[in-house]
Design a protein around this motif. Structure first.
Motif, PDB file in Angstrom:
ATOM      1  N   TYR A 189      11.650 -45.582  35.426  1.00 48.63           N
ATOM      2  CA  TYR A 189      10.997 -44.366  35.056  1.00 48.63           C
ATOM      3  C   TYR A 189      10.921 -43.463  36.339  1.00 48.63           C
ATOM      4  O   TYR A 189      10.968 -44.044  37.485  1.00 48.63           O
ATOM      5  CB  TYR A 189       9.722 -44.523  34.364  1.00 48.63           C
ATOM      6  N   GLY A 190      10.635 -42.274  36.260  1.00 46.10           N
ATOM      7  CA  GLY A 190      10.413 -41.412  37.242  1.00 46.10           C
ATOM      8  C   GLY A 190      11.677 -41.393  38.515  1.00 46.10           C
ATOM      9  O   GLY A 190      11.376 -41.528  39.499  1.00 46.10           O
ATOM     10  N   ALA A 191      12.851 -41.538  37.999  1.00 44.90           N
ATOM     11  CA  ALA A 191      13.925 -41.663  38.662  1.00 44.90           C
ATOM     12  C   ALA A 191      14.032 -40.570  39.929  1.00 44.90           C
ATOM     13  O   ALA A 191      14.455 -41.006  40.859  1.00 44.90           O
ATOM     14  CB  ALA A 191      15.353 -41.849  38.038  1.00 44.90           C
ATOM     15  N   ASP A 192      13.582 -39.514  39.505  1.00 45.06           N
ATOM     16  CA  ASP A 192      13.962 -38.396  40.592  1.00 45.06           C
ATOM     17  C   ASP A 192      12.640 -38.433  41.626  1.00 45.06           C
ATOM     18  O   ASP A 192      12.920 -37.664  42.712  1.00 45.06           O
ATOM     19  CB  ASP A 192      13.947 -36.951  40.014  1.00 45.06           C
ATOM     20  N   ARG A 193      11.736 -39.195  41.619  1.00 42.03           N
ATOM     21  CA  ARG A 193      10.537 -39.248  42.323  1.00 42.03           C
ATOM     22  C   ARG A 193      10.681 -40.716  42.940  1.00 42.03           C
ATOM     23  O   ARG A 193       9.654 -41.041  43.722  1.00 42.03           O
ATOM     24  CB  ARG A 193       9.437 -39.059  41.719  1.00 42.03           C
ATOM     25  N   HIS A 194      11.808 -41.535  42.877  1.00 42.20           N
ATOM     26  CA  HIS A 194      11.546 -42.740  43.719  1.00 42.20           C
ATOM     27  C   HIS A 194      11.643 -42.576  45.080  1.00 42.20           C
ATOM     28  O   HIS A 194      12.566 -42.112  45.862  1.00 42.20           O
ATOM     29  CB  HIS A 194      12.878 -43.579  43.311  1.00 42.20           C
ATOM     30  N   ALA A 207      10.767 -45.254  48.814  1.00 46.93           N
ATOM     31  CA  ALA A 207      11.293 -46.535  49.215  1.00 46.93           C
ATOM     32  C   ALA A 207      10.591 -47.449  48.492  1.00 46.93           C
ATOM     33  O   ALA A 207      11.165 -48.565  47.739  1.00 46.93           O
ATOM     34  CB  ALA A 207      11.347 -46.831  50.651  1.00 46.93           C
ATOM     35  N   ALA A 208       9.278 -47.390  48.359  1.00 45.62           N
ATOM     36  CA  ALA A 208       8.563 -48.549  47.510  1.00 45.62           C
ATOM     37  C   ALA A 208       8.817 -48.572  46.308  1.00 45.62           C
ATOM     38  O   ALA A 208       8.846 -49.671  45.676  1.00 45.62           O
ATOM     39  CB  ALA A 208       6.900 -48.173  48.192  1.00 45.62           C
ATOM     40  N   ASP A 209       8.867 -47.464  45.515  1.00 45.81           N
ATOM     41  CA  ASP A 209       9.402 -47.459  44.285  1.00 45.81           C
ATOM     42  C   ASP A 209      10.455 -48.047  44.034  1.00 45.81           C
ATOM     43  O   ASP A 209      10.703 -49.053  43.141  1.00 45.81           O
ATOM     44  CB  ASP A 209       9.550 -45.969  43.732  1.00 45.81           C
ATOM     45  N   TYR A 210      11.465 -47.760  44.855  1.00 45.51           N
ATOM     46  CA  TYR A 210      12.848 -48.664  44.699  1.00 45.51           C
ATOM     47  C   TYR A 210      12.695 -49.988  44.890  1.00 45.51           C
ATOM     48  O   TYR A 210      13.408 -50.600  44.157  1.00 45.51           O
ATOM     49  CB  TYR A 210      14.007 -47.792  45.593  1.00 45.51           C
ATOM     50  N   ALA A 211      11.829 -50.510  45.816  1.00 45.61           N
ATOM     51  CA  ALA A 211      11.830 -51.903  46.244  1.00 45.61           C
ATOM     52  C   ALA A 211      11.280 -52.556  44.812  1.00 45.61           C
ATOM     53  O   ALA A 211      11.814 -53.654  44.544  1.00 45.61           O
ATOM     54  CB  ALA A 211      10.978 -52.190  47.272  1.00 45.61           C
ATOM     55  N   ARG A 266      25.760 -61.125  24.193  1.00 51.73           N
ATOM     56  CA  ARG A 266      24.478 -60.220  24.634  1.00 51.73           C
ATOM     57  C   ARG A 266      24.720 -59.133  25.195  1.00 51.73           C
ATOM     58  O   ARG A 266      25.523 -58.798  25.957  1.00 51.73           O
ATOM     59  CB  ARG A 266      23.468 -61.097  25.428  1.00 51.73           C
ATOM     60  N   ALA A 267      23.833 -57.952  24.951  1.00 46.63           N
ATOM     61  CA  ALA A 267      24.208 -56.559  25.521  1.00 46.63           C
ATOM     62  C   ALA A 267      22.758 -56.125  26.031  1.00 46.63           C
ATOM     63  O   ALA A 267      21.706 -56.213  25.479  1.00 46.63           O
ATOM     64  CB  ALA A 267      24.579 -55.526  24.329  1.00 46.63           C
ATOM     65  N   LEU A 268      22.882 -55.479  27.313  1.00 44.11           N
ATOM     66  CA  LEU A 268      21.683 -54.868  27.753  1.00 44.11           C
ATOM     67  C   LEU A 268      21.941 -53.765  28.271  1.00 44.11           C
ATOM     68  O   LEU A 268      22.813 -53.355  29.242  1.00 44.11           O
ATOM     69  CB  LEU A 268      21.221 -55.892  29.190  1.00 44.11           C
ATOM     70  N   VAL A 269      21.086 -52.821  28.172  1.00 47.18           N
ATOM     71  CA  VAL A 269      20.926 -51.327  28.563  1.00 47.18           C
ATOM     72  C   VAL A 269      19.917 -51.307  29.971  1.00 47.18           C
ATOM     73  O   VAL A 269      19.115 -51.965  29.593  1.00 47.18           O
ATOM     74  CB  VAL A 269      20.438 -50.408  27.570  1.00 47.18           C
ATOM     75  N   VAL A 270      20.560 -50.827  30.988  1.00 43.49           N
ATOM     76  CA  VAL A 270      20.122 -50.711  32.253  1.00 43.49           C
ATOM     77  C   VAL A 270      20.205 -49.060  32.301  1.00 43.49           C
ATOM     78  O   VAL A 270      21.364 -48.389  32.656  1.00 43.49           O
ATOM     79  CB  VAL A 270      20.737 -51.391  33.246  1.00 43.49           C
ATOM     80  N   THR A 271      19.063 -48.318  32.274  1.00 40.92           N
ATOM     81  CA  THR A 271      19.095 -46.754  32.302  1.00 40.92           C
ATOM     82  C   THR A 271      18.031 -46.204  33.212  1.00 40.92           C
ATOM     83  O   THR A 271      16.969 -47.183  33.595  1.00 40.92           O
ATOM     84  CB  THR A 271      19.094 -46.189  31.109  1.00 40.92           C
ATOM     85  N   SER A 272      18.080 -44.911  33.475  1.00 40.09           N
ATOM     86  CA  SER A 272      17.027 -44.377  34.441  1.00 40.09           C
ATOM     87  C   SER A 272      16.628 -42.698  33.837  1.00 40.09           C
ATOM     88  O   SER A 272      17.609 -42.405  33.166  1.00 40.09           O
ATOM     89  CB  SER A 272      17.652 -43.980  35.863  1.00 40.09           C
ATOM     90  N   VAL A 273      15.362 -42.524  33.798  1.00 42.59           N
ATOM     91  CA  VAL A 273      15.013 -41.423  33.280  1.00 42.59           C
ATOM     92  C   VAL A 273      14.011 -40.721  34.249  1.00 42.59           C
ATOM     93  O   VAL A 273      13.668 -41.271  35.134  1.00 42.59           O
ATOM     94  CB  VAL A 273      14.010 -41.725  31.837  1.00 42.59           C
ATOM     95  N   GLY A 274      13.846 -39.401  34.142  1.00 41.85           N
ATOM     96  CA  GLY A 274      13.232 -38.800  35.194  1.00 41.85           C
ATOM     97  C   GLY A 274      11.731 -38.670  34.834  1.00 41.85           C
ATOM     98  O   GLY A 274      10.864 -38.570  35.807  1.00 41.85           O
ATOM     99  N   ALA A 275      11.507 -38.998  33.494  1.00 41.82           N
ATOM    100  CA  ALA A 275       9.961 -38.768  33.191  1.00 41.82           C
ATOM    101  C   ALA A 275       9.035 -40.044  33.597  1.00 41.82           C
ATOM    102  O   ALA A 275       9.695 -41.078  33.684  1.00 41.82           O
ATOM    103  CB  ALA A 275       9.833 -38.707  31.661  1.00 41.82           C
ATOM    104  N   ARG A 276       7.847 -40.143  33.372  1.00 38.82           N
ATOM    105  CA  ARG A 276       7.218 -41.044  33.419  1.00 38.82           C
ATOM    106  C   ARG A 276       7.136 -42.086  32.205  1.00 38.82           C
ATOM    107  O   ARG A 276       7.509 -41.538  31.194  1.00 38.82           O
ATOM    108  CB  ARG A 276       5.590 -40.625  33.854  1.00 38.82           C
ATOM    109  N   PRO A 277       6.492 -43.325  32.400  1.00 40.64           N
ATOM    110  CA  PRO A 277       6.723 -44.097  31.246  1.00 40.64           C
ATOM    111  C   PRO A 277       5.682 -43.667  29.924  1.00 40.64           C
ATOM    112  O   PRO A 277       6.458 -43.716  28.777  1.00 40.64           O
ATOM    113  CB  PRO A 277       5.880 -45.570  31.913  1.00 40.64           C
TER     114      PRO A 277
END
Length: 256
Positions: free
Chosen positions: A193-198, A200-204, A144-155
């Motif tokens: 999503y919104g990686a640059d704006r994370h 503490a609550a977003d990260y949690a 099985r293969a899973l992508v875990v990625t981050s983007v700066g944009a909103r969903p």
């Protein structure tokens, strides 16, 4: 289950680095085994060249695919490539964790695919009757293969009508062209999503969501891509009339 976590970010203190730390701890807690290929920390060589196969002595020119297959069969691939192939053989699940840069993975991860998924393993694998095994069947079938990625944009920007394109189509080259092509079953990608704006609550929330994804992963249904050998494509590898009628584009390769 055995997880190979291939990580491609230059900063361990980044959002992605922190998420990986949490994810690996979660795998430990769930009783899974894991190995990590931290490509930047490994100073991974990202370009294919003759040194991957023992140099060019005695060869008129370099045919990359043929040399990959020969060196793989004869145990002459460079030590770094052989080490990654051994990890793949050990793993049940391969996780590819990276920030989305210019709508794709960082060059160092692209180089991992180029150098490690060699002909005879990742592609060009022949069945007993001589046909080439690919798209749902191949040297990595059963994994099985899973992508875990981050983007700066909103969903919304990566939604069906978003300006960036639907995230499933942006990641199609990996999900279908790399994972499914080599036989690995692609799972629904995990996107922060919104990686640059994370904050503490977003990260949690993001960390909790990733840990929950890993908890449910053993029973998760993979993306339902159509296999090449399932009779749904004609001799020209075109989807047969009547399937996904009235539609075109990348989505037709998914059932449903």
């Amino acid at each position: 289950m055995n997880f190979l976590w291939v990580f491609a970010h230059p900063e361990q203190r980044s959002l992605n680095g922190s998420l990986m730390t949490d994810a690996l701890a979660a795998l430990d807690g769930l009783g899974h085994a894991h190995r990590v290929s931290d490509l930047y920390a490994m100073k991974w060589k990202a370009v294919v060249d003759a040194d991957d196969f023992g140099g060019t002595a005695g060869r008129e020119r370099l045919f990359v695919g043929a040399e990959q297959e020969r060196a793989y069969a004869e145990g002459e691939l460079s030590a770094d490539i052989r080490a990654e192939i051994e990890k793949i053989a050990w793993a049940d699940v391969l996780v590819f964790h990276f920030p989305l840069w210019w709508f794709g993975p960082p060059a160092i991860l692209k180089g991992w695919f180029d150098r490690v998924l060699v002909q005879g393993l990742g592609f060009g694998v022949k069945a007993a009757d001589g046909h080439t095994r690919r798209y749902g069947d191949g040297g990595l079938a059963g994994k099985r293969a899973l992508v875990v990625t981050s983007v700066g944009a909103r969903p919304s920007g990566f939604g069906p009508r978003g300006i960036h394109g639907h995230v499933d189509e942006v990641l199609f080259p990996l999900l279908h062209g790399t994972f499914w092509y080599t036989g690995m079953a692609p799972l629904e990608p995990f996107v922060a999503y919104g990686a640059d704006r994370h904050g503490a609550a977003d990260y949690a929330r993001t960390s909790a969501a990733l840990r929950e994804r890993l908890r449910t992963l053993p029973d998760a249904e993979p993306l339902d891509f159509r296999p090449e050998a399932g009779g749904e494509y004609d001799e020209g590898l075109v989807l047969r009339p009547g399937l996904a009628a009235g539609r075109d584009g990348l989505g037709v390769h998914l059932r449903g």
